[in-house]
Design an enzyme around this catalytic site. Sequence first.
Site, PDB file in Angstrom:
ATOM      1  N   MET A   5      21.874 -50.411  -7.311  1.00  0.00           N
ATOM      2  CA  MET A   5      22.334 -50.545  -8.695  1.00  0.00           C
ATOM      3  C   MET A   5      23.323 -49.421  -9.003  1.00  0.00           C
ATOM      4  SD  MET A   5      19.186 -52.097 -10.878  1.00  0.00           S
ATOM      5  CE  MET A   5      18.304 -50.573 -11.172  1.00  0.00           C
ATOM      6  N   LEU A  51      24.721 -43.746  -6.921  1.00  0.00           N
ATOM      7  CA  LEU A  51      24.300 -43.533  -5.531  1.00  0.00           C
ATOM      8  C   LEU A  51      24.057 -42.059  -5.239  1.00  0.00           C
ATOM      9  CD1 LEU A  51      26.784 -45.980  -3.748  1.00  0.00           C
ATOM     10  CD2 LEU A  51      24.495 -46.456  -4.641  1.00  0.00           C
ATOM     11  N   GLY A  68      19.838 -40.600  -0.810  1.00  0.00           N
ATOM     12  CA  GLY A  68      18.862 -41.620  -0.393  1.00  0.00           C
ATOM     13  C   GLY A  68      19.577 -42.925  -0.047  1.00  0.00           C
ATOM     14  N   HIS A  69      20.517 -43.337  -0.893  1.00  0.00           N
ATOM     15  CA  HIS A  69      21.293 -44.551  -0.595  1.00  0.00           C
ATOM     16  C   HIS A  69      22.123 -44.351   0.674  1.00  0.00           C
ATOM     17  CE1 HIS A  69      20.843 -44.968  -5.105  1.00  0.00           C
ATOM     18  NE2 HIS A  69      20.422 -46.143  -4.703  1.00  0.00           N
ATOM     19  N   ARG A  91      17.327 -42.091 -11.374  1.00  0.00           N
ATOM     20  CA  ARG A  91      16.797 -41.727 -12.702  1.00  0.00           C
ATOM     21  C   ARG A  91      16.533 -40.228 -12.838  1.00  0.00           C
ATOM     22  NH1 ARG A  91      14.464 -47.243 -12.341  1.00  0.00           N
ATOM     23  NH2 ARG A  91      15.255 -48.367 -14.144  1.00  0.00           N
TER      24      ARG A  91
HETATM   25  O1  PAF Z   1      16.162 -50.752  -5.900  1.00  0.00           O
HETATM   26  C1  PAF Z   1      17.132 -51.110  -6.612  1.00  0.00           C
HETATM   27  O2  PAF Z   1      18.093 -50.379  -6.827  1.00  0.00           O
HETATM   28  C2  PAF Z   1      17.122 -52.513  -7.221  1.00  0.00           C
HETATM   29  O3  PAF Z   1      15.829 -52.897  -7.569  1.00  0.00           O
HETATM   30  C3  PAF Z   1      17.772 -53.578  -6.317  1.00  0.00           C
HETATM   31  C4  PAF Z   1      17.006 -53.755  -5.031  1.00  0.00           C
HETATM   32  C5  PAF Z   1      19.211 -53.160  -6.004  1.00  0.00           C
HETATM   33  C6  PAF Z   1      17.800 -54.933  -7.012  1.00  0.00           C
HETATM   34  O4  PAF Z   1      18.527 -54.882  -8.195  1.00  0.00           O
END
Ligand code: PAF
Length: 304
Positions: free
Chosen positions: A32, A35, A38-39, A193
Site C-alpha cells: 500500500m 515503503l 521491510g518492503h 504506521r
Molecule cells: O499488507 C498490505 O500492505 C496490504 O494488506 C496488501 C497486502 C497490500 C493488500 O492491500
Amino acid sequence: MSPVLASTRQELADLLAARRVRGERVGLVCTMGALHEGHASLMRRTRAEIGPGAPLVVSLFVNPLQFGPGEDLDRYPRTFEEDRALCEAEGVDVLFAPSVDEVYPGGRPQVTVEPGPLATILEGASRPGHFAGVLTVVAKLFGLVRPDVTVFGEKDYQQLALVRRMSADLCLGVEVLGGETVREPDGLALSSRNRYLDDEQRRTALALSRTLRAAQAAAAEGLAAAEAAARTELSRSPGVDLDYLVITDPSLGGLPAEPPPGTAARAIIAARVGSTRLIDNLPLVLGPQVDQGPSRLSPQEGAS
Ligand code: PAF
C-alpha cells in the site's frame, strides 16, 4: 533504472505480455506504499526467487475495501516519489500504481472473497471485513499480474496465512512465500504506521517486541511459563492498550493446554499506542528442546 510505471490494467497487461511469451517467471510484491526496508526485503526475496532477468512487479494501492469505518484510510501515508525511488534502488521492473476507479471500476465489487473461519479470529475479530477486503484486492492483483511467486511479510502473520490459504483453496497457482520481519536495532518491527508515532509513543511501542521476546525467552519452560512471562512484561508497560496477546500454533489453529516438548508456536500481539494500532509476532519452540540424538547419515552419505 527507474521502474516502468503502469497506472491502468491495460498498461500493465501490455508490459507483461512480452515477458510472459519469453517464459519468464513473474514475481509480485503487493504493497500500500509508504515503503520501508521491510518492503525492500520482500522485493529482494522475490527477486532471488525469480532470477536476475525476470520481471519483478510491485503494486502500490491503498485499498479502501480493507479499511473499516473510523480507520486510517484518509490519513494513510502516501509517499509516491520516495516509493518510486525505493523500487528503483531494488531493481523493480514494473510499478503498478492504479487509481481506486481502475481497481474497482463499478465501485464496490459485487463478488468478493469470503475468507472463511481463519478470518474470524485475532485481526479478523477486531477488524470485521478487513480480510475480505485484503483477499479481494490480492485476488484481483493476482488476476491482473498473474504472478508465479509472491512474498508477503511475516509481520502480518494472519494475512500471510490467509493469502496462502486462498491461493491453495482457490487453485490460483501462485506460490506464496513468507518474508521475515525486519526490525529497527531496538526491536521495533518496521511498519508504515510507525510514522504516526511521536518519540514517546515510539518508546512505548517497544513494549510489543519486548513482550514477544519475554515469551520466547521463557518458552523452554512451557506454554504457561511463556504466557506468564509475556503478561508480566506487558504489565510493566504503561501506555499500551492491548487488543490481544496469544501463543498459538503456527497455522493459527490453537494449542493443547500442555503441548509436547518441541512444539512450534507463534506469539502474536496487537495493541494500540495512542491512536496507532500495531501488530507483531515471533516464533517460539515450547518446552525443553528435544534431543535429536546423534545425526544419522543418509544411505547415500553412508555408502563408502
Ligand atoms: O499488507 C498490505 O500492505 C496490504 O494488506 C496488501 C497486502 C497490500 C493488500 O492491500
